[in-house]
Write a protein that holds these residues in place. Sequence first.
Motif, PDB file in Angstrom:
ATOM      1  N   GLY A  35       0.736  -1.071  -0.295  1.00 46.39           N
ATOM      2  CA  GLY A  35       0.306   0.084   0.430  1.00 46.39           C
ATOM      3  C   GLY A  35       0.324   1.224  -0.644  1.00 46.39           C
ATOM      4  O   GLY A  35       0.195   1.875  -0.675  1.00 46.39           O
ATOM      5  N   LYS A  36       2.003   0.892   0.955  1.00 48.16           N
ATOM      6  CA  LYS A  36       3.036   2.822   0.733  1.00 48.16           C
ATOM      7  C   LYS A  36       3.843   2.257  -0.482  1.00 48.16           C
ATOM      8  O   LYS A  36       3.639   3.295  -0.915  1.00 48.16           O
ATOM      9  CB  LYS A  36       4.090   2.293   2.465  1.00 48.16           C
ATOM     10  CG  LYS A  36       3.228   2.855   3.524  1.00 48.16           C
ATOM     11  CD  LYS A  36       4.370   2.357   4.255  1.00 48.16           C
ATOM     12  CE  LYS A  36       3.690   2.279   5.442  1.00 48.16           C
ATOM     13  NZ  LYS A  36       4.676   2.388   6.806  1.00 48.16           N
ATOM     14  N   ILE A  41       4.061   5.888  -5.015  1.00 51.27           N
ATOM     15  CA  ILE A  41       3.999   6.025  -7.005  1.00 51.27           C
ATOM     16  C   ILE A  41       3.344   7.184  -7.159  1.00 51.27           C
ATOM     17  O   ILE A  41       3.066   7.713  -8.175  1.00 51.27           O
ATOM     18  CB  ILE A  41       3.639   4.618  -7.656  1.00 51.27           C
ATOM     19  CG1 ILE A  41       4.663   4.057  -7.404  1.00 51.27           C
ATOM     20  CG2 ILE A  41       3.278   5.092  -9.155  1.00 51.27           C
ATOM     21  CD1 ILE A  41       4.356   2.614  -7.673  1.00 51.27           C
ATOM     22  N   LEU A  42       1.450   7.085  -7.002  1.00 53.89           N
ATOM     23  CA  LEU A  42       0.869   7.954  -6.889  1.00 53.89           C
ATOM     24  C   LEU A  42       1.352   9.801  -6.921  1.00 53.89           C
ATOM     25  O   LEU A  42       0.829  10.619  -7.176  1.00 53.89           O
ATOM     26  CB  LEU A  42      -0.731   7.728  -6.583  1.00 53.89           C
ATOM     27  CG  LEU A  42      -1.069   6.842  -6.793  1.00 53.89           C
ATOM     28  CD1 LEU A  42      -2.264   6.068  -6.125  1.00 53.89           C
ATOM     29  CD2 LEU A  42      -1.961   6.288  -8.084  1.00 53.89           C
ATOM     30  N   ALA A  43       2.166   9.681  -5.509  1.00 53.29           N
ATOM     31  CA  ALA A  43       2.763  10.817  -5.371  1.00 53.29           C
ATOM     32  C   ALA A  43       3.174  11.653  -6.207  1.00 53.29           C
ATOM     33  O   ALA A  43       3.303  12.453  -6.297  1.00 53.29           O
ATOM     34  CB  ALA A  43       2.741  10.390  -3.554  1.00 53.29           C
ATOM     35  N   ILE A  45       3.504  10.522  -9.091  1.00 54.73           N
ATOM     36  CA  ILE A  45       3.423  10.494 -10.629  1.00 54.73           C
ATOM     37  C   ILE A  45       2.407  12.457 -10.222  1.00 54.73           C
ATOM     38  O   ILE A  45       2.180  13.683 -11.060  1.00 54.73           O
ATOM     39  CB  ILE A  45       2.584   9.487 -10.979  1.00 54.73           C
ATOM     40  CG1 ILE A  45       3.008   8.606 -10.926  1.00 54.73           C
ATOM     41  CG2 ILE A  45       1.231   9.820 -12.330  1.00 54.73           C
ATOM     42  CD1 ILE A  45       1.995   7.156 -11.626  1.00 54.73           C
ATOM     43  N   GLY A  46       1.895  12.086  -8.915  1.00 50.67           N
ATOM     44  CA  GLY A  46       0.702  14.111  -9.138  1.00 50.67           C
ATOM     45  C   GLY A  46       1.926  14.838  -8.806  1.00 50.67           C
ATOM     46  O   GLY A  46       1.517  16.069  -9.594  1.00 50.67           O
ATOM     47  N   ALA A  47       3.073  14.824  -8.634  1.00 49.62           N
ATOM     48  CA  ALA A  47       4.272  16.028  -8.433  1.00 49.62           C
ATOM     49  C   ALA A  47       4.813  16.622  -9.880  1.00 49.62           C
ATOM     50  O   ALA A  47       4.719  17.696  -9.518  1.00 49.62           O
ATOM     51  CB  ALA A  47       5.384  15.120  -7.226  1.00 49.62           C
ATOM     52  N   VAL A  48       4.864  15.100 -10.352  1.00 54.71           N
ATOM     53  CA  VAL A  48       5.516  15.408 -11.031  1.00 54.71           C
ATOM     54  C   VAL A  48       4.440  15.729 -12.481  1.00 54.71           C
ATOM     55  O   VAL A  48       4.356  16.979 -13.247  1.00 54.71           O
ATOM     56  CB  VAL A  48       5.152  14.670 -12.282  1.00 54.71           C
ATOM     57  CG1 VAL A  48       5.886  14.320 -13.937  1.00 54.71           C
ATOM     58  CG2 VAL A  48       6.672  13.271 -11.865  1.00 54.71           C
ATOM     59  N   ALA A  49       3.301  16.033 -12.282  1.00 49.24           N
ATOM     60  CA  ALA A  49       1.696  16.508 -13.335  1.00 49.24           C
ATOM     61  C   ALA A  49       1.761  17.550 -12.734  1.00 49.24           C
ATOM     62  O   ALA A  49       1.153  18.777 -13.411  1.00 49.24           O
ATOM     63  CB  ALA A  49       0.923  15.669 -12.603  1.00 49.24           C
ATOM     64  N   ALA A  50       1.600  17.811 -11.421  1.00 53.63           N
ATOM     65  CA  ALA A  50       1.252  19.474 -10.924  1.00 53.63           C
ATOM     66  C   ALA A  50       3.217  20.506 -11.727  1.00 53.63           C
ATOM     67  O   ALA A  50       2.483  21.629 -12.058  1.00 53.63           O
ATOM     68  CB  ALA A  50       1.726  19.111  -8.927  1.00 53.63           C
ATOM     69  N   ILE A  51       4.374  19.410 -11.623  1.00 53.26           N
ATOM     70  CA  ILE A  51       5.326  20.405 -12.119  1.00 53.26           C
ATOM     71  C   ILE A  51       5.252  20.687 -13.618  1.00 53.26           C
ATOM     72  O   ILE A  51       5.054  21.700 -13.924  1.00 53.26           O
ATOM     73  CB  ILE A  51       6.190  20.225 -11.959  1.00 53.26           C
ATOM     74  CG1 ILE A  51       7.062  19.586 -10.454  1.00 53.26           C
ATOM     75  CG2 ILE A  51       7.687  20.510 -12.374  1.00 53.26           C
ATOM     76  CD1 ILE A  51       8.050  18.928 -10.181  1.00 53.26           C
ATOM     77  N   ALA A  52       5.021  20.024 -14.242  1.00 50.96           N
ATOM     78  CA  ALA A  52       4.348  19.784 -15.839  1.00 50.96           C
ATOM     79  C   ALA A  52       3.387  21.161 -15.974  1.00 50.96           C
ATOM     80  O   ALA A  52       3.181  21.848 -16.768  1.00 50.96           O
ATOM     81  CB  ALA A  52       3.762  18.895 -16.136  1.00 50.96           C
TER      82      ALA A  52
END
Length: 93
Positions: A35-36, A41-43, A45-52
């Motif tokens: 679970g961790k 992994i989702l965190a 991906i979210g950080a990369v999407a936010a930076i983009a």
Amino acid sequence: MNKVQDKFQDLVSEIKEQNRIIKEQNEKMKEDKAGKRILWILAIIGAVAAIAGIAYAVYRYLTPDYLEDFDDDDYEDDFDDYFEDEDEDPEKK
């Protein structure tokens, strides 16, 4: 001798119970690790999407709008005149 055997039986049963509890805890830890791992992994991906998204917003803000420089009034007059001349020619004939 009976008392010794009974105590030994009790100790063996307690050890078995503790082993069962330890195995359950290990299984829970393995599930928690999975679970961790998914959460990390989702965190990421979210950080990369936010930076983009931020980079795109800054790019759009800083890029000049070239359509403001385009003055289409200059071209509309010539375009209308061209078609008005064609419409008038058939009527004159």
